[in-house]
Design a protein around this motif. Structure first.
Motif, PDB file in Angstrom:
ATOM      1  N   SER A  66      -1.912  -3.835  20.369  1.00 16.89           N
ATOM      2  CA  SER A  66      -1.617  -2.433  20.050  1.00 16.89           C
ATOM      3  C   SER A  66      -0.784  -2.332  18.781  1.00 16.89           C
ATOM      4  N   ARG A  67      -1.237  -1.431  17.878  1.00 17.04           N
ATOM      5  CA  ARG A  67      -0.531  -1.233  16.614  1.00 17.04           C
ATOM      6  C   ARG A  67      -0.462   0.258  16.288  1.00 17.04           C
ATOM      7  N   ALA A  68       0.482   0.595  15.421  1.00 19.81           N
ATOM      8  CA  ALA A  68       0.632   1.978  14.947  1.00 19.81           C
ATOM      9  C   ALA A  68       0.172   2.007  13.491  1.00 19.81           C
ATOM     10  N   LEU A  69      -1.129   2.018  13.289  1.00 22.75           N
ATOM     11  CA  LEU A  69      -1.698   1.870  11.958  1.00 22.75           C
ATOM     12  C   LEU A  69      -1.359   3.057  11.061  1.00 22.75           C
ATOM     13  N   ILE A  70      -1.102   2.751   9.788  1.00 24.99           N
ATOM     14  CA  ILE A  70      -0.674   3.787   8.852  1.00 24.99           C
ATOM     15  C   ILE A  70      -1.782   4.112   7.857  1.00 24.99           C
ATOM     16  N   HIS A  71      -1.928   5.386   7.561  1.00 26.58           N
ATOM     17  CA  HIS A  71      -2.892   5.883   6.580  1.00 26.58           C
ATOM     18  C   HIS A  71      -2.394   5.502   5.185  1.00 26.58           C
ATOM     19  N   GLU A  72      -3.274   5.006   4.339  1.00 23.82           N
ATOM     20  CA  GLU A  72      -2.872   4.611   2.988  1.00 23.82           C
ATOM     21  C   GLU A  72      -2.308   5.787   2.189  1.00 23.82           C
ATOM     22  N   LYS A  73      -2.737   7.005   2.502  1.00 18.95           N
ATOM     23  CA  LYS A  73      -2.187   8.178   1.807  1.00 18.95           C
ATOM     24  C   LYS A  73      -0.704   8.360   2.129  1.00 18.95           C
ATOM     25  N   ASP A  74      -0.303   7.994   3.349  1.00 21.60           N
ATOM     26  CA  ASP A  74       1.111   8.101   3.707  1.00 21.60           C
ATOM     27  C   ASP A  74       1.940   7.028   3.011  1.00 21.60           C
ATOM     28  N   ILE A  75       1.396   5.823   2.885  1.00 19.19           N
ATOM     29  CA  ILE A  75       2.115   4.794   2.138  1.00 19.19           C
ATOM     30  C   ILE A  75       2.353   5.280   0.711  1.00 19.19           C
ATOM     31  N   ALA A  76       1.314   5.835   0.105  1.00 26.49           N
ATOM     32  CA  ALA A  76       1.427   6.334  -1.259  1.00 26.49           C
ATOM     33  C   ALA A  76       2.415   7.487  -1.353  1.00 26.49           C
ATOM     34  N   ALA A  77       2.375   8.398  -0.381  1.00 25.08           N
ATOM     35  CA  ALA A  77       3.280   9.547  -0.414  1.00 25.08           C
ATOM     36  C   ALA A  77       4.737   9.113  -0.316  1.00 25.08           C
ATOM     37  N   VAL A  78       5.009   8.111   0.521  1.00 18.33           N
ATOM     38  CA  VAL A  78       6.371   7.584   0.618  1.00 18.33           C
ATOM     39  C   VAL A  78       6.760   6.917  -0.696  1.00 18.33           C
ATOM     40  N   ALA A  79       5.845   6.147  -1.284  1.00 19.76           N
ATOM     41  CA  ALA A  79       6.132   5.493  -2.562  1.00 19.76           C
ATOM     42  C   ALA A  79       6.469   6.520  -3.631  1.00 19.76           C
ATOM     43  N   VAL A  80       5.685   7.582  -3.719  1.00 23.61           N
ATOM     44  CA  VAL A  80       5.924   8.615  -4.726  1.00 23.61           C
ATOM     45  C   VAL A  80       7.268   9.298  -4.485  1.00 23.61           C
ATOM     46  N   HIS A  81       7.578   9.583  -3.228  1.00 23.59           N
ATOM     47  CA  HIS A  81       8.865  10.203  -2.896  1.00 23.59           C
ATOM     48  C   HIS A  81      10.022   9.310  -3.347  1.00 23.59           C
ATOM     49  N   VAL A  82       9.927   8.034  -3.057  1.00 20.99           N
ATOM     50  CA  VAL A  82      10.999   7.107  -3.407  1.00 20.99           C
ATOM     51  C   VAL A  82      11.106   6.937  -4.922  1.00 20.99           C
ATOM     52  N   LEU A  83       9.957   6.886  -5.597  1.00 19.82           N
ATOM     53  CA  LEU A  83       9.953   6.715  -7.053  1.00 19.82           C
ATOM     54  C   LEU A  83      10.515   7.918  -7.794  1.00 19.82           C
ATOM     55  N   THR A  84      10.440   9.082  -7.192  1.00 18.47           N
ATOM     56  CA  THR A  84      10.786  10.310  -7.905  1.00 18.47           C
ATOM     57  C   THR A  84      12.026  11.005  -7.362  1.00 18.47           C
ATOM     58  N   SER A  85      12.760  10.359  -6.463  1.00 15.19           N
ATOM     59  CA  SER A  85      13.970  10.978  -5.931  1.00 15.19           C
ATOM     60  C   SER A  85      15.083   9.937  -5.844  1.00 15.19           C
ATOM     61  N   GLY A 121       3.533  -1.255   8.529  1.00 19.59           N
ATOM     62  CA  GLY A 121       2.905  -2.055   9.570  1.00 19.59           C
ATOM     63  C   GLY A 121       1.433  -2.227   9.231  1.00 19.59           C
ATOM     64  N   GLY A 122       0.587  -2.235  10.255  1.00 18.20           N
ATOM     65  CA  GLY A 122      -0.841  -2.423  10.016  1.00 18.20           C
ATOM     66  C   GLY A 122      -1.438  -1.280   9.213  1.00 18.20           C
ATOM     67  N   PHE A 123      -2.322  -1.620   8.282  1.00 16.70           N
ATOM     68  CA  PHE A 123      -3.028  -0.619   7.481  1.00 16.70           C
ATOM     69  C   PHE A 123      -4.261  -0.143   8.243  1.00 16.70           C
ATOM     70  N   ALA A 124      -4.404   1.157   8.402  1.00 18.99           N
ATOM     71  CA  ALA A 124      -5.614   1.680   9.029  1.00 18.99           C
ATOM     72  C   ALA A 124      -6.858   1.254   8.265  1.00 18.99           C
ATOM     73  N   THR A 125      -6.736   1.156   6.948  1.00 13.63           N
ATOM     74  CA  THR A 125      -7.898   0.833   6.125  1.00 13.63           C
ATOM     75  C   THR A 125      -8.462  -0.559   6.413  1.00 13.63           C
ATOM     76  N   ASN A 126      -7.656  -1.427   7.037  1.00 15.42           N
ATOM     77  CA  ASN A 126      -8.177  -2.758   7.371  1.00 15.42           C
ATOM     78  C   ASN A 126      -9.283  -2.682   8.422  1.00 15.42           C
ATOM     79  N   THR A 127      -9.339  -1.597   9.184  1.00 15.04           N
ATOM     80  CA  THR A 127     -10.399  -1.480  10.191  1.00 15.04           C
ATOM     81  C   THR A 127     -11.764  -1.229   9.547  1.00 15.04           C
TER      82      THR A 127
END
Length: 274
Positions: free
Chosen positions: A154-173, A128-134
């Motif tokens: 109203s949005r549930a903004l996501i931390h870029e570190k979490d996007i990366a952590a999910v990407a790494v999890h998916v790439l390595t499992s 969803g919305g990137f927290a970093t856009n703020t």
């Protein structure tokens, strides 16, 4: 596990994907316009996805690709996806989450379709919305007043570190082929509330002032230059007033821990607002 190519390797998300893969001892290659900005000790290749000829050499001996498409249109995405399919087995594409929508909109959906037809194993990350856009409010935060449209959106903004952590999890499992993961932060906050949290973290009183949408449109056209994208963004922000972006539990389910909250993000970026 084979080599992983990370595109957009020095950006807000890509640099964390590179860092987390490297920290885990994974064979990673960073693809970036400015390879000198890639962290020390990581193989870096200079290239630009808008120049497809630079991608082929970077794909040598690559098994998986983290794809972050630059720009607001598909451009030469078909050529890029074809090149990835000639060399790699799977791709994790950073797409977008459209809450309550019929699939993924715009160029994100078009690239998803290219990937589906490519023969690659694929997983789509749909934040969803990137927290970093703020960070775009930083100058106004320093002045104590943020003027922007739709303060009650109203949005549930996501931390870029979490996007990366999910990407790494998916790439390595295993077990993620064909997955489309809608990922958000845990906090449903209006834009005015986001500004309040930032102010509290940096120790400054910051108030919100609604900017008329037509004034925001003029500013965004000057900054982005793409009329269709600007109008789509404003329409989306307006929709979040009556139909807030709801938090998902995908980060928790995939990583086994809660997603990082917006206050944590603001604390991590406090110096950027001071």
């Amino acid at each position: 596990m084979g080599k992983i190519l990370v595109t957009g390797a020095t950006g807000n998300v890509g640099r964390h994907v590179v860092a987390q893969l490297a920290a885990a001892g994974i064979d990673v290659r960073a693809f970036a316009r400015r390879p000198e900005r890639v962290q020390a000790g990581v193989e870096a290749v200079q290239g630009d996805l808008t120049a497809p000829e630079t991608l082929e050499p970077a794909l040598k001996d690559v098994e998986s690709v983290f794809l972050l498409w630059p720009g607001m249109s598909t451009g030469n995405a078909a050529e890029t996806v074809s090149a990835i399919a000639r060399h790699a087995r799977r791709v994790v594409y950073l797409s977008a989450y459209v809450p309550g929508g019929d699939g993924t909109a715009g160029h994100y959906g078009e690239i998803e379709e290219l990937i589906r037809r490519s023969g690659l194993g694929w997983t789509f990350l749909q934040p969803g919305g990137f927290a970093t856009n703020t960070l775009g409010w930083a100058d106004q935060v320093r002045q104590g007043v943020v003027r922007w449209p739709y303060g009650e959106a109203s949005r549930a903004l996501i931390h870029e570190k979490d996007i990366a952590a999910v990407a790494v999890h998916v790439l390595t499992s295993a077990g993620h082929n064909g997955g489309a993961y809608a990922i958000t932060g845990p906090d449903e906050l209006t834009q005015a509330e986001q500004v309040r949290v930032i102010g509290e973290v940096v120790g400054r009183a910051v108030r919100w002032e609604d900017l008329p949408a037509d004034e925001a449109r003029e500013w965004l056209l000057a900054a982005w230059g793409d009329e269709a994208f600007v109008d789509s963004a404003l329409k989306t922000w307006e929709s979040f007033v009556d139909r807030p972006e709801r938090a998902t539990d995908t980060v928790r389910r995939l990583l086994g821990r809660p997603a990082l909250g917006f206050r944590q993000w603001a604390e991590d970026h406090a110096e950027d607002f001071r």
